[in-house]
Structure formats: structure tokens, C-alpha cells
Design a protein around this motif. Structure first.
Motif, mmCIF file in Angstrom:
data_model
loop_
_atom_site.group_PDB
_atom_site.id
_atom_site.type_symbol
_atom_site.label_atom_id
_atom_site.label_comp_id
_atom_site.label_asym_id
_atom_site.label_seq_id
_atom_site.Cartn_x
_atom_site.Cartn_y
_atom_site.Cartn_z
ATOM 1 N N SER A 7 0.806 -1.210 0.000
ATOM 2 C CA SER A 7 0.000 0.000 0.000
ATOM 3 C C SER A 7 0.850 1.276 0.000
ATOM 4 O O SER A 7 0.321 2.369 0.074
ATOM 5 C CB SER A 7 -0.935 0.008 1.210
ATOM 6 O OG SER A 7 -0.176 0.024 2.397
ATOM 7 N N ILE A 8 2.166 1.118 -0.068
ATOM 8 C CA ILE A 8 3.040 2.293 -0.107
ATOM 9 C C ILE A 8 3.007 2.866 -1.524
ATOM 10 O O ILE A 8 3.282 2.150 -2.490
ATOM 11 C CB ILE A 8 4.483 1.923 0.282
ATOM 12 C CG1 ILE A 8 4.513 1.383 1.709
ATOM 13 C CG2 ILE A 8 5.404 3.126 0.141
ATOM 14 C CD1 ILE A 8 5.859 0.823 2.113
ATOM 15 N N PRO A 9 2.669 4.141 -1.653
ATOM 16 C CA PRO A 9 2.601 4.744 -2.987
ATOM 17 C C PRO A 9 3.966 4.756 -3.680
ATOM 18 O O PRO A 9 5.013 4.858 -3.026
ATOM 19 C CB PRO A 9 2.143 6.179 -2.712
ATOM 20 C CG PRO A 9 1.593 6.162 -1.333
ATOM 21 C CD PRO A 9 2.284 5.068 -0.602
ATOM 22 N N LYS A 10 3.921 4.649 -4.978
ATOM 23 C CA LYS A 10 5.158 4.599 -5.764
ATOM 24 C C LYS A 10 5.997 5.858 -5.561
ATOM 25 O O LYS A 10 7.216 5.783 -5.466
ATOM 26 C CB LYS A 10 4.822 4.424 -7.245
ATOM 27 C CG LYS A 10 6.030 4.260 -8.115
ATOM 28 C CD LYS A 10 5.659 3.983 -9.555
ATOM 29 C CE LYS A 10 6.914 3.795 -10.382
ATOM 30 N NZ LYS A 10 6.604 3.490 -11.768
ATOM 31 N N ILE A 42 7.414 14.083 -1.520
ATOM 32 C CA ILE A 42 6.194 13.484 -0.969
ATOM 33 C C ILE A 42 5.005 14.415 -1.188
ATOM 34 O O ILE A 42 3.931 13.982 -1.605
ATOM 35 C CB ILE A 42 6.368 13.157 0.528
ATOM 36 C CG1 ILE A 42 7.443 12.082 0.730
ATOM 37 C CG2 ILE A 42 5.049 12.740 1.164
ATOM 38 C CD1 ILE A 42 7.125 10.749 0.104
ATOM 39 N N ARG A 43 5.193 15.708 -0.930
ATOM 40 C CA ARG A 43 4.095 16.665 -1.140
ATOM 41 C C ARG A 43 3.656 16.685 -2.601
ATOM 42 O O ARG A 43 2.463 16.690 -2.905
ATOM 43 C CB ARG A 43 4.517 18.072 -0.709
ATOM 44 C CG ARG A 43 4.439 18.298 0.784
ATOM 45 C CD ARG A 43 4.536 19.775 1.137
ATOM 46 N NE ARG A 43 5.812 20.359 0.752
ATOM 47 C CZ ARG A 43 6.928 20.309 1.487
ATOM 48 N NH1 ARG A 43 6.923 19.691 2.638
ATOM 49 N NH2 ARG A 43 8.030 20.877 1.061
ATOM 50 N N GLU A 46 1.768 13.419 -3.387
ATOM 51 C CA GLU A 46 0.420 13.424 -2.825
ATOM 52 C C GLU A 46 -0.507 14.330 -3.634
ATOM 53 O O GLU A 46 -1.664 13.990 -3.880
ATOM 54 C CB GLU A 46 0.452 13.876 -1.369
ATOM 55 C CG GLU A 46 1.055 12.857 -0.437
ATOM 56 C CD GLU A 46 1.232 13.359 0.985
ATOM 57 O OE1 GLU A 46 1.150 14.575 1.221
ATOM 58 O OE2 GLU A 46 1.457 12.510 1.861
ATOM 59 N N ALA A 47 0.005 15.481 -4.037
ATOM 60 C CA ALA A 47 -0.809 16.419 -4.814
ATOM 61 C C ALA A 47 -1.199 15.805 -6.162
ATOM 62 O O ALA A 47 -2.337 15.929 -6.606
ATOM 63 C CB ALA A 47 -0.058 17.721 -5.015
ATOM 64 N N GLU A 48 -0.248 15.132 -6.804
ATOM 65 C CA GLU A 48 -0.533 14.515 -8.099
ATOM 66 C C GLU A 48 -1.513 13.361 -7.967
ATOM 67 O O GLU A 48 -2.351 13.142 -8.834
ATOM 68 C CB GLU A 48 0.762 14.053 -8.750
ATOM 69 C CG GLU A 48 1.644 15.185 -9.229
ATOM 70 C CD GLU A 48 2.970 14.712 -9.769
ATOM 71 O OE1 GLU A 48 3.198 13.489 -9.843
ATOM 72 O OE2 GLU A 48 3.797 15.569 -10.105
ATOM 73 N N SER A 49 -1.404 12.613 -6.890
ATOM 74 C CA SER A 49 -2.294 11.462 -6.725
ATOM 75 C C SER A 49 -3.716 11.876 -6.357
ATOM 76 O O SER A 49 -4.662 11.128 -6.568
ATOM 77 C CB SER A 49 -1.740 10.493 -5.676
ATOM 78 O OG SER A 49 -1.796 11.062 -4.399
#
Length: 51
Positions: A7-10, A42-43, A46-49
Motif C-alpha cells: 500500500s506504499i505509494p510509488k 512526498i508533497r 500526494e498532490a498529483e495522486s
């Protein structure tokens, strides 16, 4: 069977790899730069996802 870490984002995995490389070549008193780059990656991830 549970695969741990699945579950860790790429983007987080990639940011971690970059951070590790940065820490290996950075001087001791410059490791804060690696932390800042990691946090920024990371920011952005997260924004792109969330879009």
C-alpha cells in the motif's frame, strides 16, 4: 497472504531511494537538504495522486 508494503505509494518509494542516495553523498551537516527534498517529493506525489 498479505504482502507488506503493497500500500506504499510509488512516489514515496522513489522519494525514499533518492533520499538514501542523497544521504550517502551529502556531508554530515548537509543532510537536512536530503530531508527537505524528500518532504517536497512526498508533497508533490500526494498532490498529483489527489488530482
Amino acid at each position: 497472504m498479505t504482502i507488506y508494503g503493497a500500500s506504499i505509494p510509488k512516489y514515496e518509494i522513489e522519494a525514499g531511494k533518492v533520499r538514501e542516495a542523497c544521504e550517502q553523498i551529502a556531508a554530515y551537516d548537509q543532510k537536512y537538504i536530503c530531508d527537505a527534498q524528500y518532504d517536497e517529493a512526498i508533497r508533490k506525489g500526494e498532490a498529483e495522486s489527489n488530482n
